[in-house]
Design a protein around this motif. Structure first.
Motif, PDB file in Angstrom:
ATOM      1  N   HIS A 128       0.848  -1.198   0.000  1.00 28.16           N
ATOM      2  CA  HIS A 128       0.000   0.000   0.000  1.00 28.16           C
ATOM      3  C   HIS A 128       0.881   1.244   0.000  1.00 28.16           C
ATOM      4  N   HIS A 140      -0.046  -2.762   5.010  1.00 29.88           N
ATOM      5  CA  HIS A 140      -1.175  -3.234   4.206  1.00 29.88           C
ATOM      6  C   HIS A 140      -0.728  -3.506   2.774  1.00 29.88           C
ATOM      7  N   ALA A 182      -2.308  -3.798  -1.369  1.00 35.04           N
ATOM      8  CA  ALA A 182      -3.366  -3.171  -2.148  1.00 35.04           C
ATOM      9  C   ALA A 182      -3.227  -3.551  -3.614  1.00 35.04           C
ATOM     10  N   ARG A 222      -7.762 -11.712   0.609  1.00 34.31           N
ATOM     11  CA  ARG A 222      -8.371 -10.611   1.370  1.00 34.31           C
ATOM     12  C   ARG A 222      -8.373  -9.319   0.561  1.00 34.31           C
ATOM     13  N   VAL A 223      -7.258  -9.043  -0.100  1.00 35.38           N
ATOM     14  CA  VAL A 223      -7.150  -7.817  -0.904  1.00 35.38           C
ATOM     15  C   VAL A 223      -8.061  -7.891  -2.127  1.00 35.38           C
ATOM     16  N   ALA A 244     -11.790  -7.570  -1.140  1.00 32.26           N
ATOM     17  CA  ALA A 244     -12.100  -6.184  -0.766  1.00 32.26           C
ATOM     18  C   ALA A 244     -12.129  -5.297  -2.007  1.00 32.26           C
ATOM     19  N   PRO A 294     -15.478  -7.693   0.903  1.00 32.67           N
ATOM     20  CA  PRO A 294     -14.445  -8.069   1.873  1.00 32.67           C
ATOM     21  C   PRO A 294     -14.887  -9.242   2.732  1.00 32.67           C
ATOM     22  N   TYR A 316      -9.004  -5.244   6.041  1.00 29.70           N
ATOM     23  CA  TYR A 316      -9.664  -4.891   4.778  1.00 29.70           C
ATOM     24  C   TYR A 316     -11.183  -5.016   4.825  1.00 29.70           C
TER      25      TYR A 316
END
Length: 324
Positions: free
Chosen positions: A192, A198, A200, A237-238, A241, A246, A253
């Motif tokens: 991120h 995090h 992304a 998870r990414v 989301a 999510p 997330y």
């Protein structure tokens, strides 16, 4: 305790113009870049029979690279008697069913009490295998199946199988929102830009592909079966989301719990109290790294996810529109 390491291979033409350290990292991915760099600087790596310690030296392709060194036992990490749920074990590999809350590898904030520390106690010989034989990881609060190599040869082959996408990993998850059909998320994942802990979806990220299919639909949630093509950090998870679905309970997330309209107090409490991502590595299939035999394992869905599924199923039944 130490293990002798010997490798010899030809630099592929695709490495033309690449640095020596980049080339050797591509050729021998079973070892970390930092370890390879140590061997280069220590004079344990030769190019065409001559020691080369200049990591920035450019390669042309066709050179012969040889490594001859020893891997000493890993002394930074201590052996700890931590119970492991062992699904399968032989002389070369170990398959475990990891519980929620157990970190895989020591790191900042988790210096011990991890799967790695448990492995060093269960099979001390993995102290000479890079990362104590850990080939792939599960997040701290993700449950399910992991394969571990007990020898360097097994780890080398398993890493190659992962890169060739020959290892199948399927997950069960409960996502927020109503998903009507399965699909594919093919979006690059990287760090991120501002939240460094995090991940992304980002243009500069690494290619990442997740397949998913709908297993069961509830009023405002969906039970999914997912299959990874790649294995990026936090990938499922990414990706979920990113497509606005999510995973329930995801502390990073997931956002706030989303109970359906007219939900019972019990359902609201269960959703609010689900403090981990509802994600479980349910199936693992691979070719044994030494024998070549195809092997498949399944891990039952953990009780917290079963309970969540049951209460979502009951909520759907209670709110069914009657047929007239």
């Amino acid at each position: 305790m130490a293990e002798k390491i010997q490798h010899k291979d030809i630099v592929p033409e695709s490495c033309l113009g690449k640095r020596f350290d980049q080339t050797i990292a591509e050729m021998f991915p079973e070892y970390s870049r930092s370890r390879l760099k140590e061997w280069i600087l220590a004079g344990h790596v030769q190019v065409n029979g001559e020691v080369l310690t200049k990591a920035r030296e450019k390669m042309y392709g066709g050179e012969t690279i040889s490594i001859e060194t020893q891997v000493e036992a890993e002394e930074r990490f201590k052996s700890q008697n931590i119970p492991l749920n062992i699904v399968y074990e032989d002389d070369d590999i170990l398959v475990i069913n990891k519980p929620a809350g157990l970190v895989v590898h020591p790191g900042a904030g988790n210096p011990d009490g991890t799967v790695l520390n448990a492995l060093l106690h269960h099979c001390p010989q993995v102290d000479v295998v890079p990362r104590a034989g850990i080939v792939h990881r599960l997040d701290k609060d993700t449950t399910g199946l992991m394969v571990v190599a007990k020898t360097i040869a097994a780890q080398t082959n398993l890493v190659e199988s992962l890169q060739a996408r020959e290892i199948t990993r399927e997950y069960e998850a409960i996502a927020s929102g109503i998903m009507t059909a399965g699909g594919i998320v093919d979006e690059p994942i990287g760090r991120h830009s501002t939240k460094r802990t995090h991940m992304a979806v980002t243009i500069s990220g690494r290619p990442s592909v997740t397949h998913y299919r709908v297993m069961e639909k509830f009023r405002l949630h969906t039970r999914l079966r997912l299959r990874l093509e790649t294995g990026r950090t936090h990938q499922i998870r990414v990706h979920m989301a990113h497509i606005t679905h999510p995973l329930v309970g995801d502390p990073v997330y997931g956002g706030r719990p989303r109970p359906p309209k007219n939900a019972t107090v019990e359902l609201r409490e269960v959703l609010k109290g689900f403090k981990r991502q509802a994600l479980h590595a349910a199936m693992l299939s691979l070719f044994h790294p030494i024998t070549g035999e195809q092997m498949t394992w399944h891990a039952e869905i953990p009780q917290d996810m079963v309970a969540l599924t049951n209460i979502l199923r009951e909520d759907s039944k209670l709110n069914e529109t009657p047929d007239f």
